[in-house]
Design an enzyme around this catalytic site. Sequence first.
Site, PDB file in Angstrom:
ATOM      1  N   ASP A 131      -5.318   2.466  -5.684  1.00 29.23           N
ATOM      2  CA  ASP A 131      -4.162   1.824  -4.996  1.00 29.23           C
ATOM      3  C   ASP A 131      -3.391   0.674  -6.067  1.00 29.23           C
ATOM      4  O   ASP A 131      -2.435   0.193  -5.778  1.00 29.23           O
ATOM      5  CB  ASP A 131      -4.691   1.417  -3.680  1.00 29.23           C
ATOM      6  CG  ASP A 131      -3.375   1.059  -2.900  1.00 29.23           C
ATOM      7  OD1 ASP A 131      -2.434   1.791  -2.851  1.00 29.23           O
ATOM      8  OD2 ASP A 131      -3.533   0.167  -1.965  1.00 29.23           O
TER       9      ASP A 131
ATOM     10  N   LYS B 189      -2.223   8.829   5.001  1.00 26.28           N
ATOM     11  CA  LYS B 189      -2.761   9.214   3.755  1.00 26.28           C
ATOM     12  C   LYS B 189      -3.696  10.192   3.714  1.00 26.28           C
ATOM     13  O   LYS B 189      -4.185  11.034   3.214  1.00 26.28           O
ATOM     14  CB  LYS B 189      -3.284   7.695   3.093  1.00 26.28           C
ATOM     15  CG  LYS B 189      -2.165   7.072   2.880  1.00 26.28           C
ATOM     16  CD  LYS B 189      -2.619   5.289   2.662  1.00 26.28           C
ATOM     17  CE  LYS B 189      -1.289   4.541   2.425  1.00 26.28           C
ATOM     18  NZ  LYS B 189      -1.874   3.064   2.605  1.00 26.28           N
TER      19      LYS B 189
ATOM     20  N   GLN C 151      -6.872  -0.948   2.832  1.00 27.21           N
ATOM     21  CA  GLN C 151      -5.848  -1.272   3.470  1.00 27.21           C
ATOM     22  C   GLN C 151      -5.143  -2.714   3.923  1.00 27.21           C
ATOM     23  O   GLN C 151      -6.040  -3.397   4.466  1.00 27.21           O
ATOM     24  CB  GLN C 151      -5.889  -0.271   4.776  1.00 27.21           C
ATOM     25  CG  GLN C 151      -4.392  -0.334   5.508  1.00 27.21           C
ATOM     26  CD  GLN C 151      -3.159   0.459   4.806  1.00 27.21           C
ATOM     27  OE1 GLN C 151      -3.463   1.409   4.119  1.00 27.21           O
ATOM     28  NE2 GLN C 151      -1.900   0.036   4.828  1.00 27.21           N
TER      29      GLN C 151
END
Length: 280
Positions: free
Chosen positions: A119, A52, A96
């Site tokens: 996200d 990413k 994450q």
Amino acid sequence: MIILDGKKVAEKSNLEIKNKVENLKAQAGRSPFLAAILVGDDKASETYVSMKEKTCHRLGLESKSFKLPESSSTEDVLGLIRELNKNANVDGILLQHPVPKQVDEMKCFNEIGLDKDVDGVNTQGYGNMAMGIEAFHSCTPFGIMRLLDAYKVDCTGKLAIVVGRSQILGKPMSAMLLNSNATVLTAHSKTKNLNELISIGDIIVAAVGKPKFIKANNLKKDSILIDAGYHPELNCGDVDMEGIEKIVSAYTPVPGGVGPMTINSLILNTVKSMEKRIDG
Ligand code: NAP
């Protein structure tokens, strides 16, 4: 038979993002900034965060990963999220998944400011999205919807079977398909007669997390297959693709299908976040 080429669609969008980032830089004197939080030593997570970050840098965004030790508590992670929420130069925060088991992941997701939840993991953001209120959409299902859109797949009236009901993938996927007028059925580990359901679906989304779990020869003729699974060690998804070309009308390859669209959607959301910030 169409291959839903996520790599190609993501690259086209990446070029547009690169131009937008240059304009934002000229306008605001800085690039969009994505802060990635990595808790613990999960190798796969390290790889995902690094992919990413690399894509961010390639497109002119700034990205920094904040690494917290495996022994971190929920409070440690919450503290970092609060700092990043306050930092006016941070446009997006990515925590994450997964975090070590002593950390309350949901609590941490919900601490991320709605305006920085690029996200799409915050519960309120999920609720807004499901109700059709503006919110950042969870990146993997958002990427899948954008991929379907790029190939002009109309979901209206189609029977969609989503296999998996996780917070980040299955549930938001079902909501997004429903909002696109599909008739949606969400299957999970307690679902009975899964194979029978799969065999009548017009759209199948595999989000199970088990390599080659769904067999291509069980799918309905001319259905559309989205394989969201990824198992790097086997380089395959959640579907056993044996004979796929002769069965479906369209499918996502693994790799090169859903994965690139997920990263692209995260970056797109980060850019949108900065645009909103400078537009006030
Ligand atoms: P997850 O949190 O482990 O959820 C898996 C889901 O599958 C659960 O809802 C579970 O049901 C269901 N399930 C498990 N066994 C089943 C069975 N025998 N029959 C029917 N359903 C079953 O996984 P996730 O985070 O959603 O990820 C799913 C897959 O997507 C993984 O392969 C992951 O690597 C991949 N992924 C890919 C991307 C990308 O960018 N390509 C991004 C995120 C995830 P219960 O709820 O009943 O336990």
